[in-house]
Design a protein around this motif. Structure first.
Motif, PDB file in Angstrom:
ATOM      1  N   ASP A 117     -16.905 -18.302  -4.885  1.00  0.00           N
ATOM      2  CA  ASP A 117     -16.969 -17.326  -5.973  1.00  0.00           C
ATOM      3  C   ASP A 117     -17.178 -15.927  -5.402  1.00  0.00           C
ATOM      4  N   LEU A 118     -16.506 -14.955  -6.015  1.00  0.00           N
ATOM      5  CA  LEU A 118     -16.677 -13.571  -5.606  1.00  0.00           C
ATOM      6  C   LEU A 118     -17.907 -12.968  -6.268  1.00  0.00           C
ATOM      7  N   THR A 119     -18.508 -12.021  -5.593  1.00  0.00           N
ATOM      8  CA  THR A 119     -19.611 -11.255  -6.169  1.00  0.00           C
ATOM      9  C   THR A 119     -19.027 -10.153  -7.048  1.00  0.00           C
ATOM     10  N   GLN A 120     -19.883  -9.523  -7.846  1.00  0.00           N
ATOM     11  CA  GLN A 120     -19.422  -8.409  -8.666  1.00  0.00           C
ATOM     12  C   GLN A 120     -18.885  -7.284  -7.796  1.00  0.00           C
ATOM     13  N   LYS A 121     -19.509  -7.059  -6.655  1.00  0.00           N
ATOM     14  CA  LYS A 121     -19.046  -6.013  -5.736  1.00  0.00           C
ATOM     15  C   LYS A 121     -17.626  -6.302  -5.248  1.00  0.00           C
ATOM     16  N   GLU A 122     -17.356  -7.551  -4.919  1.00  0.00           N
ATOM     17  CA  GLU A 122     -16.010  -7.929  -4.456  1.00  0.00           C
ATOM     18  C   GLU A 122     -14.985  -7.799  -5.582  1.00  0.00           C
ATOM     19  N   VAL A 123     -15.381  -8.178  -6.784  1.00  0.00           N
ATOM     20  CA  VAL A 123     -14.496  -8.028  -7.943  1.00  0.00           C
ATOM     21  C   VAL A 123     -14.211  -6.549  -8.185  1.00  0.00           C
ATOM     22  N   ASP A 124     -15.235  -5.712  -8.085  1.00  0.00           N
ATOM     23  CA  ASP A 124     -15.053  -4.270  -8.267  1.00  0.00           C
ATOM     24  C   ASP A 124     -14.098  -3.699  -7.226  1.00  0.00           C
ATOM     25  N   GLU A 125     -14.160  -4.200  -6.000  1.00  0.00           N
ATOM     26  CA  GLU A 125     -13.247  -3.740  -4.949  1.00  0.00           C
ATOM     27  C   GLU A 125     -11.801  -4.066  -5.322  1.00  0.00           C
ATOM     28  N   ILE A 126     -11.579  -5.278  -5.793  1.00  0.00           N
ATOM     29  CA  ILE A 126     -10.228  -5.672  -6.202  1.00  0.00           C
ATOM     30  C   ILE A 126      -9.760  -4.794  -7.359  1.00  0.00           C
ATOM     31  N   ARG A 127     -10.627  -4.578  -8.327  1.00  0.00           N
ATOM     32  CA  ARG A 127     -10.240  -3.739  -9.461  1.00  0.00           C
ATOM     33  C   ARG A 127      -9.880  -2.329  -8.994  1.00  0.00           C
ATOM     34  N   SER A 128     -10.600  -1.822  -8.028  1.00  0.00           N
ATOM     35  CA  SER A 128     -10.342  -0.463  -7.540  1.00  0.00           C
ATOM     36  C   SER A 128      -8.974  -0.348  -6.866  1.00  0.00           C
ATOM     37  N   LEU A 129      -8.381  -1.470  -6.505  1.00  0.00           N
ATOM     38  CA  LEU A 129      -7.079  -1.458  -5.834  1.00  0.00           C
ATOM     39  C   LEU A 129      -5.903  -1.725  -6.780  1.00  0.00           C
ATOM     40  N   LEU A 130      -6.173  -1.831  -8.064  1.00  0.00           N
ATOM     41  CA  LEU A 130      -5.085  -2.097  -9.008  1.00  0.00           C
ATOM     42  C   LEU A 130      -4.075  -0.958  -9.062  1.00  0.00           C
ATOM     43  N   TYR A 131      -4.543   0.276  -9.059  1.00  0.00           N
ATOM     44  CA  TYR A 131      -3.648   1.407  -9.314  1.00  0.00           C
ATOM     45  C   TYR A 131      -3.287   2.224  -8.083  1.00  0.00           C
ATOM     46  N   SER A 132      -4.227   2.476  -7.194  1.00  0.00           N
ATOM     47  CA  SER A 132      -3.961   3.409  -6.092  1.00  0.00           C
ATOM     48  C   SER A 132      -2.779   2.982  -5.215  1.00  0.00           C
ATOM     49  N   PRO A 133      -2.624   1.706  -4.868  1.00  0.00           N
ATOM     50  CA  PRO A 133      -1.442   1.351  -4.070  1.00  0.00           C
ATOM     51  C   PRO A 133      -0.126   1.562  -4.826  1.00  0.00           C
ATOM     52  N   VAL A 134      -0.150   1.386  -6.128  1.00  0.00           N
ATOM     53  CA  VAL A 134       1.058   1.566  -6.929  1.00  0.00           C
ATOM     54  C   VAL A 134       1.429   3.047  -6.990  1.00  0.00           C
ATOM     55  N   VAL A 135       0.445   3.894  -7.198  1.00  0.00           N
ATOM     56  CA  VAL A 135       0.685   5.342  -7.217  1.00  0.00           C
ATOM     57  C   VAL A 135       1.223   5.783  -5.863  1.00  0.00           C
ATOM     58  N   ARG A 136       0.599   5.308  -4.803  1.00  0.00           N
ATOM     59  CA  ARG A 136       1.022   5.678  -3.446  1.00  0.00           C
ATOM     60  C   ARG A 136       2.432   5.169  -3.147  1.00  0.00           C
ATOM     61  N   THR A 137       2.768   3.982  -3.611  1.00  0.00           N
ATOM     62  CA  THR A 137       4.106   3.435  -3.392  1.00  0.00           C
ATOM     63  C   THR A 137       5.157   4.327  -4.049  1.00  0.00           C
ATOM     64  N   GLU A 138       4.883   4.736  -5.257  1.00  0.00           N
ATOM     65  CA  GLU A 138       5.826   5.609  -5.960  1.00  0.00           C
ATOM     66  C   GLU A 138       5.974   6.944  -5.219  1.00  0.00           C
ATOM     67  N   GLU A 139       4.857   7.519  -4.800  1.00  0.00           N
ATOM     68  CA  GLU A 139       4.913   8.773  -4.037  1.00  0.00           C
ATOM     69  C   GLU A 139       5.693   8.584  -2.745  1.00  0.00           C
ATOM     70  N   ASP A 140       5.398   7.502  -2.035  1.00  0.00           N
ATOM     71  CA  ASP A 140       6.075   7.241  -0.769  1.00  0.00           C
ATOM     72  C   ASP A 140       7.571   7.016  -0.984  1.00  0.00           C
ATOM     73  N   TYR A 141       7.919   6.360  -2.067  1.00  0.00           N
ATOM     74  CA  TYR A 141       9.335   6.121  -2.353  1.00  0.00           C
ATOM     75  C   TYR A 141      10.065   7.454  -2.541  1.00  0.00           C
ATOM     76  N   TYR A 142       9.527   8.303  -3.390  1.00  0.00           N
ATOM     77  CA  TYR A 142      10.191   9.578  -3.659  1.00  0.00           C
ATOM     78  C   TYR A 142      10.117  10.541  -2.479  1.00  0.00           C
ATOM     79  N   ASN A 143       9.152  10.352  -1.595  1.00  0.00           N
ATOM     80  CA  ASN A 143       9.070  11.151  -0.362  1.00  0.00           C
ATOM     81  C   ASN A 143       9.868  10.523   0.782  1.00  0.00           C
ATOM     82  N   ARG A 144      10.613   9.477   0.482  1.00  0.00           N
ATOM     83  CA  ARG A 144      11.511   8.805   1.427  1.00  0.00           C
ATOM     84  C   ARG A 144      10.797   8.267   2.675  1.00  0.00           C
ATOM     85  N   VAL A 145       9.596   7.712   2.445  1.00  0.00           N
ATOM     86  CA  VAL A 145       8.825   7.117   3.541  1.00  0.00           C
ATOM     87  C   VAL A 145       9.450   5.793   3.996  1.00  0.00           C
ATOM     88  N   PHE A 146      10.086   5.089   3.084  1.00  0.00           N
ATOM     89  CA  PHE A 146      10.663   3.779   3.385  1.00  0.00           C
ATOM     90  C   PHE A 146      12.059   3.975   3.989  1.00  0.00           C
TER      91      PHE A 146
END
Length: 151
Positions: free
Chosen positions: A80-109
């Motif tokens: 079982d995950l602790t609340q801290k571990e769950v909070d870490e996962i929740r914190s990663l829901l959006y930032s990688p998606v935002v960064r992926t979109e930025e990287d795509y339009y900045n032609r990083v890939f």
């Protein structure tokens, strides 16, 4: 591609609601007949998006090796995950998606290693990986909708 990114953002908003609607105990519960739980599915879609897109492009993932190891294909919850571990996962829901979109339009890939998914889809470009990621997230959302009926 704007539509693909909009779909991803909407998907993540749906996943985010699970944190508000289910307790820590419910997020961790593996119902009989299932191999995983709600929080594993969320961790898995975060890691899979990174592996499919950034890994396919030969770029560094935005998640730790430890997190990737816990939620990559073929893993299952070991404890079982602790609340801290769950909070870490929740914190990663959006930032990688935002960064992926930025990287795509900045032609990083600039390169992408073609591969066939376990389901038989061929991913030849980063655009293929982004589109397939949306499909993959839909599969796991369906699993979570099934799991929640048993909580």
């Amino acid at each position: 591609m704007e539509n693909e990114f909009r779909i991803t953002r909407t998907s993540r908003e749906i996943y985010d609601r699970f944190f508000d609607n289910y307790s820590l105990e419910q997020l961790n519960k593996i119902p009989p007949g299932f191999n995983n739980n709600l929080i594993w599915n969320i961790g898995h879609i975060i890691v899979s998006q990174q592996i499919m897109i950034y890994g396919g492009a030969g770029l560094t993932l935005m998640v730790s090796d430890e997190l990737a190891g816990k939620y990559t294909r073929g893993t299952k919850p070991e404890f079982d995950l602790t609340q801290k571990e769950v909070d870490e996962i929740r914190s990663l829901l959006y930032s990688p998606v935002v960064r992926t979109e930025e990287d795509y339009y900045n032609r990083v890939f600039t390169t992408f290693t073609e591969r066939k998914t376990q389901l038989g889809f061929t991913l030849s470009t980063v655009e293929d990986a982004i589109a397939f990621n949306n499909y993959h997230e839909g599969i796991h959302l369906g699993m979570m909708m099934s799991i929640r009926k048993f909580l």
